[in-house]
Design a protein around this motif. Structure first.
Motif, short mmCIF file in Angstrom:
data_model
loop_
_atom_site.label_atom_id
_atom_site.label_comp_id
_atom_site.label_asym_id
_atom_site.label_seq_id
_atom_site.Cartn_x
_atom_site.Cartn_y
_atom_site.Cartn_z
N ASN A 225 0.82 -1.22 0.00
CA ASN A 225 0.00 0.00 0.00
C ASN A 225 0.85 1.26 0.00
O ASN A 225 0.55 2.23 -0.70
CB ASN A 225 -0.94 0.00 1.21
CG ASN A 225 -2.26 -0.68 0.90
OD1 ASN A 225 -2.71 -0.71 -0.24
ND2 ASN A 225 -2.89 -1.25 1.91
N PRO B 21 -8.82 5.73 -8.31
CA PRO B 21 -9.05 4.28 -8.32
C PRO B 21 -7.95 3.49 -7.60
O PRO B 21 -8.24 2.48 -6.95
CB PRO B 21 -9.09 3.94 -9.82
CG PRO B 21 -9.50 5.20 -10.48
CD PRO B 21 -8.85 6.29 -9.67
N PHE B 22 -6.72 3.96 -7.70
CA PHE B 22 -5.62 3.28 -7.03
C PHE B 22 -5.71 3.45 -5.51
O PHE B 22 -5.38 2.54 -4.75
CB PHE B 22 -4.28 3.82 -7.55
CG PHE B 22 -4.06 3.59 -9.01
CD1 PHE B 22 -3.62 2.36 -9.48
CD2 PHE B 22 -4.32 4.59 -9.93
CE1 PHE B 22 -3.42 2.13 -10.82
CE2 PHE B 22 -4.11 4.39 -11.29
CZ PHE B 22 -3.67 3.15 -11.74
N TYR B 23 -6.16 4.63 -5.09
CA TYR B 23 -6.34 4.85 -3.65
C TYR B 23 -7.46 3.97 -3.11
O TYR B 23 -7.38 3.47 -1.98
CB TYR B 23 -6.66 6.33 -3.39
CG TYR B 23 -5.53 7.28 -3.70
CD1 TYR B 23 -4.21 6.85 -3.65
CD2 TYR B 23 -5.78 8.60 -4.04
CE1 TYR B 23 -3.16 7.72 -3.93
CE2 TYR B 23 -4.74 9.49 -4.34
CZ TYR B 23 -3.43 9.03 -4.28
OH TYR B 23 -2.40 9.90 -4.56
N ILE B 24 -8.51 3.77 -3.91
CA ILE B 24 -9.60 2.90 -3.48
C ILE B 24 -9.11 1.46 -3.35
O ILE B 24 -9.44 0.75 -2.40
CB ILE B 24 -10.79 2.99 -4.48
CG1 ILE B 24 -11.42 4.38 -4.41
CG2 ILE B 24 -11.84 1.91 -4.15
CD1 ILE B 24 -12.45 4.65 -5.49
N PHE B 25 -8.28 1.04 -4.32
CA PHE B 25 -7.70 -0.31 -4.23
C PHE B 25 -6.85 -0.45 -2.96
O PHE B 25 -6.87 -1.49 -2.30
CB PHE B 25 -6.86 -0.64 -5.45
CG PHE B 25 -6.12 -1.95 -5.33
CD1 PHE B 25 -6.78 -3.15 -5.51
CD2 PHE B 25 -4.77 -1.97 -4.99
CE1 PHE B 25 -6.11 -4.36 -5.36
CE2 PHE B 25 -4.08 -3.18 -4.84
CZ PHE B 25 -4.76 -4.37 -5.04
N SER B 26 -6.10 0.60 -2.63
CA SER B 26 -5.27 0.54 -1.43
C SER B 26 -6.13 0.36 -0.18
O SER B 26 -5.73 -0.33 0.76
CB SER B 26 -4.41 1.81 -1.31
OG SER B 26 -5.19 2.94 -0.99
N ILE C 110 -9.04 -1.24 -0.15
CA ILE C 110 -9.47 -2.65 -0.19
C ILE C 110 -8.34 -3.56 0.30
O ILE C 110 -8.57 -4.47 1.12
CB ILE C 110 -9.88 -3.03 -1.63
CG1 ILE C 110 -11.12 -2.23 -2.06
CG2 ILE C 110 -10.16 -4.53 -1.74
CD1 ILE C 110 -11.46 -2.38 -3.52
N PHE C 111 -7.14 -3.32 -0.18
CA PHE C 111 -5.97 -4.10 0.22
C PHE C 111 -5.72 -3.93 1.72
O PHE C 111 -5.37 -4.89 2.42
CB PHE C 111 -4.77 -3.61 -0.59
CG PHE C 111 -3.66 -4.62 -0.74
CD1 PHE C 111 -3.88 -5.97 -0.53
CD2 PHE C 111 -2.38 -4.21 -1.11
CE1 PHE C 111 -2.85 -6.90 -0.68
CE2 PHE C 111 -1.35 -5.11 -1.26
CZ PHE C 111 -1.58 -6.46 -1.04
#
Length: 336
Positions: free
Chosen positions: A222, A240-245, A247-248
């Motif tokens: 992250n 979108p990448f921050y949202i994935f982070s 989720i991770f």
């Protein structure tokens, strides 16, 4: 000479752990100002110990080559060899975050990156060509090479906007190589290690702390992702990448709780006697702590920021216990 002969490569995990604690202290000094001098002290103390260990590591290869080589080909110990490379990279992060010295940070990052890429090929090659690996050898320590690759862009991302021309492109490619290779190797190993945890006997108490290493790829992953997205010039859409982070990060919270539950189980069974593997508690938890801080900050989620502060104190508490246990058992450890 025992201090040289029995100097295990896993000692650099203590540099990783102390380094990430120093960085976490700097981050959370925003809420508790006394942590700022603590972070500076920990950084310089860690740097001194790093060079001491580096001398011992080199002398071991020179004076006890066969023993060092045997460890390199051991199905469990070999995975800890990349900790020296990760130690370089963590110190580079400390120079950036704590001392704001990008010049020295770049030197440590460059050396750590070269070592890490070398180990990223060497350790898997040894594993792939090994003829005596059994399911009992599988353990979360195998995550260390992927974690090391993922750590590369944590500091590396800061150099991308400071560079130009071919060197800038080389840094960018190296950052994405580290994250891409490390992340997907982690996913592959995750399946193998969960398979072992379910279908084989529980990890022995001597390596039980390696369960916490699961937090390493998540936390470091992250931080690396956030740094890459924030610093890389050609990435314009970041959300979108921050949202994935996030989720991770949620997956990491599950691993944190599960690691605590499993650790309590080992404590109740009196199976958690001190070994050097206790340092496996620290860096993974520290990486997850720092990632929690960053996610709470970027996404403006106060609950995550508050939770990160509590996790930080858990990190500090476990580091104090582990450091004390290590210091009081040094002679016993080096007797082999």
């Amino acid at each position: 000479m025992d201090y040289i002969k029995n100097f295990a490569p896993s000692w650099f995990a203590s540099i990783m752990g102390t380094g990430i604690l120093a960085i976490s202290c700097k981050l959370f000094s925003e809420y508790f100002s006394v942590l700022l001098p603590v972070s500076i002290f920990l950084f310089w103390f860690n740097l001194f110990i790093f060079f001491l260990f580096l001398v011992l590591w080199i002398l071991r290869w020179l004076l006890f080559y066969e023993k060092a080589k045997d460890d390199l080909f051991h199905p469990i110990i070999s995975s800890f060899y990349p900790t020296i490379a990760v130690a370089f990279l963590v110190i580079a992060g400390g120079y950036i975050i704590i001392l704001h010295n990008t010049q020295l940070a770049e030197i440590f990052w460059f050396l750590g990156t070269l070592l890490m890429i070398a180990f990223a090929f060497l350790i898997p090659f040894i594993m792939f060509s090994h003829e005596k690996i059994e399911i009992s050898h599988i353990n979360p320590g195998w995550y260390i090479p992927p974690v090391g690759l993922i750590v590369i862009p944590i500091a590396g991302a800061f150099f991308e906007p400071l560079s130009t021309g071919v060197y800038k492109e080389l840094i960018t490619i190296t950052n994405f190589l580290g994250y891409g290779a490390g992340f997907f190797l982690y996913i592959a190993l995750l399946a193998i290690i969960v398979y072992r945890l379910i279908l084989h006997s529980p990890l022995p108490g001597t390596i039980a702390p390696t369960l916490w290493i699961n937090l390493g790829p998540i936390g470091a992953g992250n931080i690396a992702l956030i740094n890459i997205i924030s610093k890389t010039s050609f990435i314009s859409v970041k959300e979108p990448f921050y949202i994935f982070s996030l989720i991770f990060w949620g997956f990491g919270l599950w691993w944190l709780v599960m690691s605590i539950i499993m650790t309590i189980r080992y404590i109740k069974r009196a199976e958690l006697n001190y070994t050097m593997s206790w340092w496996a508690f620290i860096f993974p938890l520290g990486a997850y702590t720092a990632s929690t801080y960053l996610i709470g900050k970027i996404l403006h989620l106060k609950i995550i920021s508050i939770l990160g502060f509590f996790i930080f104190w858990l990190l500090f508490f476990i580091w104090c216990i582990t450091f004390f246990k290590t210091f009081t058992n040094i002679k016993k450890i080096f007797k082999g």
